[in-house]
Design an enzyme around this catalytic site. Sequence first.
Site, PDB file in Angstrom:
ATOM      1  N   ARG A 152       0.824  -1.213   0.000  1.00  0.00           N
ATOM      2  CA  ARG A 152       0.000   0.000   0.000  1.00  0.00           C
ATOM      3  C   ARG A 152       0.858   1.262   0.000  1.00  0.00           C
ATOM      4  O   ARG A 152       0.444   2.314  -0.477  1.00  0.00           O
ATOM      5  CB  ARG A 152      -0.984  -0.003   1.189  1.00  0.00           C
ATOM      6  CG  ARG A 152      -1.885   1.241   1.255  1.00  0.00           C
ATOM      7  CD  ARG A 152      -3.144   1.036   2.101  1.00  0.00           C
ATOM      8  NE  ARG A 152      -2.855   0.405   3.362  1.00  0.00           N
ATOM      9  CZ  ARG A 152      -2.331   1.009   4.437  1.00  0.00           C
ATOM     10  NH1 ARG A 152      -2.037   2.291   4.398  1.00  0.00           N
ATOM     11  NH2 ARG A 152      -2.095   0.339   5.540  1.00  0.00           N
ATOM     12  N   TYR A 160     -17.177  15.631 -15.791  1.00  0.00           N
ATOM     13  CA  TYR A 160     -17.584  14.228 -15.791  1.00  0.00           C
ATOM     14  C   TYR A 160     -18.618  14.037 -14.657  1.00  0.00           C
ATOM     15  O   TYR A 160     -18.367  14.455 -13.516  1.00  0.00           O
ATOM     16  CB  TYR A 160     -16.321  13.404 -15.535  1.00  0.00           C
ATOM     17  CG  TYR A 160     -16.500  11.921 -15.456  1.00  0.00           C
ATOM     18  CD1 TYR A 160     -16.856  11.184 -16.581  1.00  0.00           C
ATOM     19  CD2 TYR A 160     -16.284  11.238 -14.268  1.00  0.00           C
ATOM     20  CE1 TYR A 160     -16.988   9.806 -16.504  1.00  0.00           C
ATOM     21  CE2 TYR A 160     -16.413   9.856 -14.186  1.00  0.00           C
ATOM     22  CZ  TYR A 160     -16.776   9.159 -15.319  1.00  0.00           C
ATOM     23  OH  TYR A 160     -16.912   7.801 -15.239  1.00  0.00           O
ATOM     24  N   ASP A 215      -8.512  17.700 -15.002  1.00  0.00           N
ATOM     25  CA  ASP A 215      -8.653  16.305 -15.406  1.00  0.00           C
ATOM     26  C   ASP A 215      -8.272  16.280 -16.887  1.00  0.00           C
ATOM     27  O   ASP A 215      -8.989  16.818 -17.730  1.00  0.00           O
ATOM     28  CB  ASP A 215     -10.103  15.871 -15.151  1.00  0.00           C
ATOM     29  CG  ASP A 215     -10.368  14.425 -15.550  1.00  0.00           C
ATOM     30  OD1 ASP A 215      -9.683  13.917 -16.457  1.00  0.00           O
ATOM     31  OD2 ASP A 215     -11.292  13.821 -14.970  1.00  0.00           O
ATOM     32  N   LYS A 228      -8.851   5.043 -19.475  1.00  0.00           N
ATOM     33  CA  LYS A 228      -9.200   5.456 -20.832  1.00  0.00           C
ATOM     34  C   LYS A 228      -7.972   5.363 -21.755  1.00  0.00           C
ATOM     35  O   LYS A 228      -7.513   4.286 -22.020  1.00  0.00           O
ATOM     36  CB  LYS A 228      -9.796   6.866 -20.798  1.00  0.00           C
ATOM     37  CG  LYS A 228     -10.840   7.064 -19.680  1.00  0.00           C
ATOM     38  CD  LYS A 228     -12.080   6.224 -19.853  1.00  0.00           C
ATOM     39  CE  LYS A 228     -12.963   6.148 -18.623  1.00  0.00           C
ATOM     40  NZ  LYS A 228     -13.338   7.414 -18.019  1.00  0.00           N
TER      41      LYS A 228
HETATM   42  C1  LIG Z   1     -13.823   7.860 -16.774  1.00  0.00           C
HETATM   43  C2  LIG Z   1     -13.493   9.201 -16.289  1.00  0.00           C
HETATM   44  C3  LIG Z   1     -13.237   9.455 -14.931  1.00  0.00           C
HETATM   45  C4  LIG Z   1     -13.373   8.382 -13.878  1.00  0.00           C
HETATM   46  O1  LIG Z   1     -12.418   7.385 -14.040  1.00  0.00           O
HETATM   47  P1  LIG Z   1     -12.610   5.875 -13.500  1.00  0.00           P
HETATM   48  O2  LIG Z   1     -11.323   5.236 -13.869  1.00  0.00           O
HETATM   49  O3  LIG Z   1     -13.807   5.314 -14.193  1.00  0.00           O
HETATM   50  O4  LIG Z   1     -12.834   5.968 -12.024  1.00  0.00           O
HETATM   51  C5  LIG Z   1     -12.899  10.729 -14.560  1.00  0.00           C
HETATM   52  N1  LIG Z   1     -12.803  11.732 -15.459  1.00  0.00           N
HETATM   53  C6  LIG Z   1     -13.038  11.537 -16.775  1.00  0.00           C
HETATM   54  C7  LIG Z   1     -12.916  12.680 -17.712  1.00  0.00           C
HETATM   55  C8  LIG Z   1     -13.392  10.270 -17.232  1.00  0.00           C
HETATM   56  O5  LIG Z   1     -13.648  10.087 -18.534  1.00  0.00           O
END
Ligand SMILES: *Cc1c(COP(=O)(O)O)cnc(C)c1O
Length: 413
Positions: free
Chosen positions: A70, A124, A196, A221
């Site tokens: 961890r 998001y 983000d 992603k």
């Molecule tokens: C998918 C996504 C998230 C969340 O990510 P997870 O890996 O599903 O927790 C946050 N911000 C954006 C822009 C996303 O496309």
Amino acid sequence: MAQQQRRTAWDIETVLVHSGRSSHIESPSGTPTAPPIYASTTYLHENMQMLDTVFDGTTPEGQPAYVYARHGNPNTCALEDALTQAEGGVGTAVFGSGMAAIQAALLAAGLTGGAKIVASQDLYGPTIGLLRKVFVPIGVELALTDLCSPDAAAFIRAEQPDIIYVETLSNPLVKLVDLAMIGEVAQEVGAVTITDNTFATPYLARPIEHGFDLVIHSATKYISGHGDSTGGTVTSSKNTLLNQLKHYALMLGAVLSPFEAHLLLRGLRTLPLRMERHCANALQVARFLEQHPAVARVYYPGLPSHPHHVLASNLLKCEHYGGLLAFELKQQSREAAFRFIDSLQLCLPATTLGDVFSQVSYPATSSHRTLTAGERKSMGIADGCIRLSVGIEHVEDIINDLDQGLQRATELG
Ligand SMILES: *Cc1c(COP(=O)(O)O)cnc(C)c1O
């Protein structure tokens, strides 16, 4: 040292292909070119004195040291190093999902009772949910607005927030935030800035260069890119924020598994190559859709018709506008949208994005399903709006699939 100097001069393609290789074990029986997966939860040291010395993560020589998974592991550290280089930060913390990364970034930035955050209204969906349902109930003041608008600077000056939170490219209309402008105003009001960067990836935009403090990715992603691993990352531009991040990562415990870290580092090696193709395909698909009789409007920053085309040309890597686009069917209805998506044979009906496969989603019933029809409308998301994450297939195959889908949807309407 020579190695280190050469490394900083490398371009991102080279950096990412070779990242994580420095953590390899050299062995007389042969050194592996791919880093091994360290499944161990615990690491043994020579004696109790040594264990005590390395407990906080480094040897007296400054090498990474491991005690308990961890706290850190060779696979997660290799991924952290790669992202730090890709984003141009001082360090990175990785998490079990994008949402875990967002929560830790907000806490590290000081979001707690009494603090005020200004955030984009287009975030998001689950990020808005996290702010509203977890942070607001503990006394956080949340102000949502359109931070892509030219009025953003005045709004921030009036609100005087402690934290500003944006997405480099918005979902689903691919609007752009003027990162340099927001970075400047943030400095003026003394706010910590977070973006983000999931949709843009470090290949297209490096927000730290524009003055941002923390850069988040849902590594699920584009970084993974193959739809087979879930993870999140936060890269910091400052050591103070990095220490806070690591501190929260340890306590929240939403750690990334060594197996996922291995896959994400593997994905990162081909990120530039994949992004090249995603961008080239998306531009051609956008041009095709824009002239299609069944399509009312296309949202893609690479098209001169996009309201942020000029900003995109300055902010993003030259001539690269990302792999995501949205478009509206002339038949503005959920029925037409469902008919279109159901008749696709190549593009996958998926709520995710950024994979090698082309993926379509209907924001009204996926990313924006918790909003009311009125809220969606005020954000510009029409009933015929479809999001497309353009994959790396042959572009003609993608276009042919969309074309037959649009014809089917129209015939039956
Ligand atoms: C998918 C996504 C998230 C969340 O990510 P997870 O890996 O599903 O927790 C946050 N911000 C954006 C822009 C996303 O496309």
